[in-house]
Design a protein around this motif. Structure first.
Motif, PDB file in Angstrom:
ATOM      1  N   PHE A  85       0.824  -1.204   0.000  1.00  0.00           N
ATOM      2  CA  PHE A  85       0.000   0.000   0.000  1.00  0.00           C
ATOM      3  C   PHE A  85       0.859   1.256   0.000  1.00  0.00           C
ATOM      4  O   PHE A  85       1.982   1.268   0.511  1.00  0.00           O
ATOM      5  N   LEU A  86       0.307   2.306  -0.592  1.00  0.00           N
ATOM      6  CA  LEU A  86       0.751   3.657  -0.273  1.00  0.00           C
ATOM      7  C   LEU A  86      -0.519   4.422   0.074  1.00  0.00           C
ATOM      8  O   LEU A  86      -1.628   3.929  -0.168  1.00  0.00           O
ATOM      9  N   LEU A  87      -0.358   5.594   0.671  1.00  0.00           N
ATOM     10  CA  LEU A  87      -1.512   6.272   1.265  1.00  0.00           C
ATOM     11  C   LEU A  87      -2.009   7.450   0.429  1.00  0.00           C
ATOM     12  O   LEU A  87      -1.222   8.145  -0.212  1.00  0.00           O
ATOM     13  N   GLY A  88      -3.335   7.642   0.462  1.00  0.00           N
ATOM     14  CA  GLY A  88      -3.977   8.754  -0.235  1.00  0.00           C
ATOM     15  C   GLY A  88      -4.655   9.689   0.751  1.00  0.00           C
ATOM     16  O   GLY A  88      -4.698   9.418   1.954  1.00  0.00           O
ATOM     17  N   ASN A  89      -5.204  10.774   0.232  1.00  0.00           N
ATOM     18  CA  ASN A  89      -5.826  11.778   1.105  1.00  0.00           C
ATOM     19  C   ASN A  89      -6.991  11.209   1.919  1.00  0.00           C
ATOM     20  O   ASN A  89      -7.128  11.479   3.114  1.00  0.00           O
ATOM     21  N   HIS A  90      -7.823  10.359   1.293  1.00  0.00           N
ATOM     22  CA  HIS A  90      -8.989   9.839   2.008  1.00  0.00           C
ATOM     23  C   HIS A  90      -8.613   8.867   3.130  1.00  0.00           C
ATOM     24  O   HIS A  90      -9.401   8.672   4.051  1.00  0.00           O
ATOM     25  N   LEU A  99      -4.988   9.674  13.215  1.00  0.00           N
ATOM     26  CA  LEU A  99      -4.112  10.135  12.133  1.00  0.00           C
ATOM     27  C   LEU A  99      -2.726   9.495  12.173  1.00  0.00           C
ATOM     28  O   LEU A  99      -2.194   9.064  11.151  1.00  0.00           O
ATOM     29  N   ALA A 100      -2.148   9.417  13.347  1.00  0.00           N
ATOM     30  CA  ALA A 100      -0.785   8.893  13.493  1.00  0.00           C
ATOM     31  C   ALA A 100      -0.717   7.375  13.293  1.00  0.00           C
ATOM     32  O   ALA A 100       0.371   6.821  13.148  1.00  0.00           O
ATOM     33  N   SER A 101      -1.870   6.699  13.263  1.00  0.00           N
ATOM     34  CA  SER A 101      -1.892   5.230  13.183  1.00  0.00           C
ATOM     35  C   SER A 101      -2.225   4.688  11.801  1.00  0.00           C
ATOM     36  O   SER A 101      -2.253   3.473  11.604  1.00  0.00           O
ATOM     37  N   VAL A 102      -2.493   5.571  10.833  1.00  0.00           N
ATOM     38  CA  VAL A 102      -2.974   5.119   9.516  1.00  0.00           C
ATOM     39  C   VAL A 102      -1.944   4.227   8.821  1.00  0.00           C
ATOM     40  O   VAL A 102      -2.269   3.127   8.348  1.00  0.00           O
ATOM     41  N   ALA A 103      -0.694   4.673   8.756  1.00  0.00           N
ATOM     42  CA  ALA A 103       0.342   3.883   8.068  1.00  0.00           C
ATOM     43  C   ALA A 103       0.488   2.499   8.709  1.00  0.00           C
ATOM     44  O   ALA A 103       0.521   1.470   8.023  1.00  0.00           O
ATOM     45  N   LEU A 108       2.425  -0.547   7.157  1.00  0.00           N
ATOM     46  CA  LEU A 108       3.617   0.178   6.707  1.00  0.00           C
ATOM     47  C   LEU A 108       4.497   0.575   7.891  1.00  0.00           C
ATOM     48  O   LEU A 108       4.058   1.297   8.782  1.00  0.00           O
ATOM     49  N   ALA A 109       5.746   0.114   7.867  1.00  0.00           N
ATOM     50  CA  ALA A 109       6.706   0.530   8.893  1.00  0.00           C
ATOM     51  C   ALA A 109       7.077   1.997   8.691  1.00  0.00           C
ATOM     52  O   ALA A 109       7.347   2.732   9.634  1.00  0.00           O
ATOM     53  N   SER A 110       7.074   2.429   7.429  1.00  0.00           N
ATOM     54  CA  SER A 110       7.309   3.832   7.067  1.00  0.00           C
ATOM     55  C   SER A 110       6.303   4.201   5.986  1.00  0.00           C
ATOM     56  O   SER A 110       5.998   3.376   5.118  1.00  0.00           O
ATOM     57  N   PRO A 111       5.768   5.436   6.005  1.00  0.00           N
ATOM     58  CA  PRO A 111       4.780   5.813   4.984  1.00  0.00           C
ATOM     59  C   PRO A 111       5.377   6.004   3.593  1.00  0.00           C
ATOM     60  O   PRO A 111       4.650   6.119   2.622  1.00  0.00           O
ATOM     61  N   TYR A 112       6.717   6.032   3.477  1.00  0.00           N
ATOM     62  CA  TYR A 112       7.346   5.952   2.151  1.00  0.00           C
ATOM     63  C   TYR A 112       8.512   4.983   2.222  1.00  0.00           C
ATOM     64  O   TYR A 112       9.169   4.863   3.254  1.00  0.00           O
ATOM     65  N   TYR A 113       8.749   4.281   1.125  1.00  0.00           N
ATOM     66  CA  TYR A 113       9.703   3.170   1.149  1.00  0.00           C
ATOM     67  C   TYR A 113      10.032   2.758  -0.281  1.00  0.00           C
ATOM     68  O   TYR A 113       9.388   3.208  -1.234  1.00  0.00           O
ATOM     69  N   SER A 114      11.028   1.890  -0.426  1.00  0.00           N
ATOM     70  CA  SER A 114      11.354   1.357  -1.748  1.00  0.00           C
ATOM     71  C   SER A 114      11.644  -0.137  -1.638  1.00  0.00           C
ATOM     72  O   SER A 114      11.922  -0.645  -0.550  1.00  0.00           O
ATOM     73  N   PHE A 115      11.571  -0.819  -2.758  1.00  0.00           N
ATOM     74  CA  PHE A 115      11.910  -2.244  -2.806  1.00  0.00           C
ATOM     75  C   PHE A 115      12.375  -2.565  -4.221  1.00  0.00           C
ATOM     76  O   PHE A 115      12.090  -1.823  -5.162  1.00  0.00           O
ATOM     77  N   ILE A 116      13.099  -3.673  -4.350  1.00  0.00           N
ATOM     78  CA  ILE A 116      13.708  -4.035  -5.636  1.00  0.00           C
ATOM     79  C   ILE A 116      13.197  -5.384  -6.094  1.00  0.00           C
ATOM     80  O   ILE A 116      13.075  -6.315  -5.300  1.00  0.00           O
ATOM     81  N   ALA A 124       7.816   3.970  -3.439  1.00  0.00           N
ATOM     82  CA  ALA A 124       6.453   4.311  -3.013  1.00  0.00           C
ATOM     83  C   ALA A 124       6.506   5.562  -2.135  1.00  0.00           C
ATOM     84  O   ALA A 124       7.124   5.553  -1.066  1.00  0.00           O
ATOM     85  N   LEU A 125       5.878   6.612  -2.598  1.00  0.00           N
ATOM     86  CA  LEU A 125       5.922   7.899  -1.897  1.00  0.00           C
ATOM     87  C   LEU A 125       4.730   8.078  -0.948  1.00  0.00           C
ATOM     88  O   LEU A 125       3.676   7.463  -1.134  1.00  0.00           O
ATOM     89  N   ASN A 126       4.924   8.937   0.045  1.00  0.00           N
ATOM     90  CA  ASN A 126       3.803   9.407   0.872  1.00  0.00           C
ATOM     91  C   ASN A 126       3.491  10.828   0.422  1.00  0.00           C
ATOM     92  O   ASN A 126       4.091  11.793   0.901  1.00  0.00           O
ATOM     93  N   GLY A 127       2.566  10.952  -0.528  1.00  0.00           N
ATOM     94  CA  GLY A 127       2.248  12.262  -1.097  1.00  0.00           C
ATOM     95  C   GLY A 127       1.487  13.180  -0.166  1.00  0.00           C
ATOM     96  O   GLY A 127       1.259  14.346  -0.486  1.00  0.00           O
ATOM     97  N   ASN A 128       1.083  12.679   1.015  1.00  0.00           N
ATOM     98  CA  ASN A 128       0.239  13.458   1.944  1.00  0.00           C
ATOM     99  C   ASN A 128       1.046  14.160   3.024  1.00  0.00           C
ATOM    100  O   ASN A 128       0.472  14.765   3.924  1.00  0.00           O
ATOM    101  N   GLU A 129       2.370  14.065   2.966  1.00  0.00           N
ATOM    102  CA  GLU A 129       3.177  14.468   4.112  1.00  0.00           C
ATOM    103  C   GLU A 129       2.983  15.937   4.496  1.00  0.00           C
ATOM    104  O   GLU A 129       2.837  16.271   5.670  1.00  0.00           O
ATOM    105  N   VAL A 130       2.994  16.808   3.487  1.00  0.00           N
ATOM    106  CA  VAL A 130       2.711  18.233   3.742  1.00  0.00           C
ATOM    107  C   VAL A 130       1.293  18.491   3.235  1.00  0.00           C
ATOM    108  O   VAL A 130       1.049  18.601   2.035  1.00  0.00           O
ATOM    109  N   SER A 131       0.343  18.521   4.158  1.00  0.00           N
ATOM    110  CA  SER A 131      -1.067  18.682   3.789  1.00  0.00           C
ATOM    111  C   SER A 131      -1.835  19.309   4.940  1.00  0.00           C
ATOM    112  O   SER A 131      -1.322  19.407   6.052  1.00  0.00           O
ATOM    113  N   THR A 132      -3.065  19.688   4.634  1.00  0.00           N
ATOM    114  CA  THR A 132      -3.913  20.281   5.673  1.00  0.00           C
ATOM    115  C   THR A 132      -4.697  19.216   6.437  1.00  0.00           C
ATOM    116  O   THR A 132      -5.476  19.541   7.320  1.00  0.00           O
ATOM    117  N   PHE A 133      -4.477  17.919   6.084  1.00  0.00           N
ATOM    118  CA  PHE A 133      -5.304  16.865   6.683  1.00  0.00           C
ATOM    119  C   PHE A 133      -4.531  15.710   7.319  1.00  0.00           C
ATOM    120  O   PHE A 133      -5.021  15.099   8.242  1.00  0.00           O
TER     121      PHE A 133
END
Length: 282
Positions: A85-90, A99-103, A108-116, A124-133
């Motif tokens: 998973f990666l996370l979206g606004n909803h 809020l702090a428990s969603v990931a 997810l151990a981290s809301p953004y991560y990579s794998f090979i 996989a990015l966490n596009g919500n990091e700087v947001s109003t929600f």
């Protein structure tokens, strides 16, 4: 006799925006929130019949309410493949105390991560990091988000919407380092995020320009996959393809998901339901 070129290196599944909630449909927006349980189950049945490396959901697993995860996550447990998973606004349309428990709730151990996988690096990015929600109340990223949004509105930017967001500078630097590491290792890269960046659209993340500049400046980056804009979208800049997968929550009965086949010279997207077939030549 099977030649190496007869089969892809590997395949993976893509789901975008199930946006499940146990609520009535929003007819005007053509969103059938409760129907996503059945659609997702159907998608996973198809995925289970395929030889896949993983299944990625590009955010908006739920529409609202932390308890919605209790209904939809068990559907993913039917998958015989790893569900990522990666996370979206909803996914952050939950009570403040959650809020702090969603990931963590989606594993997810981290809301953004990579794998090979076989010479391909998936970021996989966490596009919500700087947001109003998404940031907890009082977090500096909330104040930064308000400033960014006000600046974009002052410029008349089409993506100056409070349902969009941005990466932190820290996460952006991490993304740069991941791409550098991939270049050094001779890997190809697929970046995945909830938010689109191209072609220009009202759903694009606020820091789209710097992301586009980074991706198109690095030859190892082959594709950027996202959801968020349920209508879907597609574009190419330089050697990078931008694929916006369609939202599963939309329409009463039609499904949408995809299987991506990774070949030596191309990515083949096999669309199911409303999703389009595409060949992305590398």
């Amino acid at each position: 006799m099977t030649h190496v070129s007869d089969t892809p290196l590997f395949r993976f599944g893509i789901v975008a925006d199930p946006q499940y909630a146990d609520i009535e449909p929003h007819m005007a927006m053509n969103r059938y929130y409760a129907s996503s349980l059945g659609k997702l189950a159907d998608a996973i049945e198809v995925f289970n019949g395929e030889d896949l490396s993983f299944v990625m959901t590009l955010g908006d697993i739920i529409d609202r309410d932390f308890a919605s995860f209790d209904d939809i996550l068990p559907v993913y447990e039917r998958s015989r493949h790893e569900a990522l998973f990666l996370l979206g606004n909803h996914d952050f349309s939950v009570a403040p105390e959650h809020l702090a428990s969603v990931a963590e709730r989606v594993g997810l151990a981290s809301p953004y991560y990579s794998f090979i996988r076989r010479g391909w690096r998936f970021i996989a990015l966490n596009g919500n990091e700087v947001s109003t929600f998404a940031p907890p109340s009082g977090h500096p990223h909330r104040a930064l988000a308000a400033t960014m949004l006000a600046d974009l509105r002052a410029k008349g930017a089409i993506n100056a919407q409070e349902w969009n967001a941005a990466l932190s500078d820290e996460q952006f630097a991490w993304l740069e380092n991941e791409i550098k590491a991939a270049t050094k290792a001779g890997e190809r890269v697929v970046v995945m995020n909830h938010y689109p960046v191209y072609p220009p659209n009202e759903h694009d993340c606020w820091d789209r320009e710097r992301i586009i500049a980074l991706l198109t400046a690095n030859d190892c980056v082959s594709a950027y996959f996202n959801g968020h804009n349920h209508a879907g979208n597609f574009g190419k800049l330089g050697g990078c393809y931008f694929v916006n997968f369609k939202g599963m929550v939309d329409t009463e009965t039609e499904n949408t998901f995809a299987v991506v086949e990774v070949w030596g010279d191309r990515l083949e997207i096999r669309g199911f339901g409303r999703e389009d077939d595409r060949t992305l030549l590398l």
